[in-house]
Design an enzyme around this catalytic site. Structure first.
Site, PDB file in Angstrom:
ATOM      1  N   TYR A  28       0.837  -1.205   0.000  1.00 55.56           N
ATOM      2  CA  TYR A  28       0.000   0.000   0.000  1.00 55.56           C
ATOM      3  C   TYR A  28       0.867   1.249   0.000  1.00 55.56           C
ATOM      4  O   TYR A  28       0.631   2.188  -0.763  1.00 55.56           O
ATOM      5  CB  TYR A  28      -0.935  -0.011   1.216  1.00 55.56           C
ATOM      6  CG  TYR A  28      -1.879   1.164   1.267  1.00 55.56           C
ATOM      7  CD1 TYR A  28      -3.001   1.209   0.445  1.00 55.56           C
ATOM      8  CD2 TYR A  28      -1.665   2.233   2.139  1.00 55.56           C
ATOM      9  CE1 TYR A  28      -3.880   2.285   0.487  1.00 55.56           C
ATOM     10  CE2 TYR A  28      -2.525   3.305   2.181  1.00 55.56           C
ATOM     11  CZ  TYR A  28      -3.639   3.331   1.366  1.00 55.56           C
ATOM     12  OH  TYR A  28      -4.494   4.397   1.400  1.00 55.56           O
TER      13      TYR A  28
ATOM     14  N   LYS B 125       0.999   4.182  -2.975  1.00 59.05           N
ATOM     15  CA  LYS B 125       0.734   5.604  -2.745  1.00 59.05           C
ATOM     16  C   LYS B 125       1.993   6.448  -3.001  1.00 59.05           C
ATOM     17  O   LYS B 125       1.895   7.620  -3.396  1.00 59.05           O
ATOM     18  CB  LYS B 125       0.214   5.823  -1.324  1.00 59.05           C
ATOM     19  CG  LYS B 125      -1.189   5.260  -1.101  1.00 59.05           C
ATOM     20  CD  LYS B 125      -2.211   5.885  -2.046  1.00 59.05           C
ATOM     21  CE  LYS B 125      -3.635   5.455  -1.718  1.00 59.05           C
ATOM     22  NZ  LYS B 125      -4.648   6.121  -2.569  1.00 59.05           N
TER      23      LYS B 125
END
Length: 244
Positions: free
Chosen positions: A149, A153
């Site tokens: 994750y 990002k």
């Protein structure tokens, strides 16, 4: 601060719930015409019942070709909010290939595709525009069990800077917001246990999590002409987490 998007059309992805849903409502309040895109048709229909003026498109943004097909005749778009996102958390040693593909498919690939479509739209009309990507504090700091994750990002932030550089001369601004834990319905479920929330709150100087409207306000500001000299910026909405 009075912000008006009268005469502007906005495209919002991940619009059916949480932050995206509230962004749609706020943009309509600011007089924008809004096209709301999400996978969940039932939630999109309920949003349109709340805000009848919007257009809705049910679409799995991870499908590149179907996205191009669905958005190719969308009409003029002046503002884009890339809010669609996915979180799959867990130890690096347990990451599966499908987890990586799904996370990057939504968080990065679909964002790039939607931005490409809107930038082409703006260039064809020779008009300025504003794009805001919803990133995360996870792009700026390491978080336990967030390896993939965080990587996705981080890619969002890098893409934001590069796109801002490339299209700034055309009057197209590209920025990102980087929220901490936000108290959406899902956020309240995940962070209601003090044992879970406590260690994170200790790292936030304001000692609280964010509210949805605080992210919405940042997005609307960056979309608006009030931020006309701001591009390529990744704005933490994190209570000071990355400063600690």
């Amino acid at each position: 601060m009075e912000i008006s998007f009268a005469g502007k059309r906005a495209l919002v992805t991940g619009a059916s719930q949480g932050i995206g849903r509230e962004i749609v409502k706020q943009l309509v309040k600011c007089k924008a015409q809004v096209v709301a895109v999400a996978r969940n048709n039932d939630l999109l229909v309920s949003l349109k019942q709340e805000v009848p003026s919007i257009e809705i498109i049910t679409l799995d943004l991870s499908d590149w070709a179907k996205t191009e097909e669905a958005l190719q005749n969308i009409g003029p778009i002046d503002l884009l909010v890339n809010n669609a996102g996915l979180a799959i958390l867990g130890p690096l040693t347990e990451v599966k290939e499908e987890d990586v593909d799904r996370l990057f498919g939504i968080n990065v690939k679909s964002l790039i595709n939607a931005t490409k479509i809107v930038v082409n739209n703006l260039l064809a009309r020779n008009v300025p525009g504003s794009i805001v990507n919803v990133s995360s504090q996870a792009s700026l700091v390491g978080l336990n069990n967030h390896t993939v994750y965080c990587a996705s990002k981080g890619a969002v932030d890098a893409f934001t800077r590069a796109a801002a550089l490339e299209y700034g001369p055309k009057g197209i601004r590209v920025n990102a917001v980087n929220p901490t834990v936000i108290m959406t319905d899902m956020g309240r479920l995940g962070w209601s246990d003090p044992k879970v929330a406590g260690p994170m709150l200790e790292k936030i100087p304001l000692r609280r999590f964010g509210e949805v409207q605080e992210v919405v306000d940042a997005v609307v500001y960056l979309l608006s002409d009030k931020s006309s000299m701001i591009t390529g910026t990744c704005l933490p909405v994190d209570g000071g987490y990355v400063a600690s």
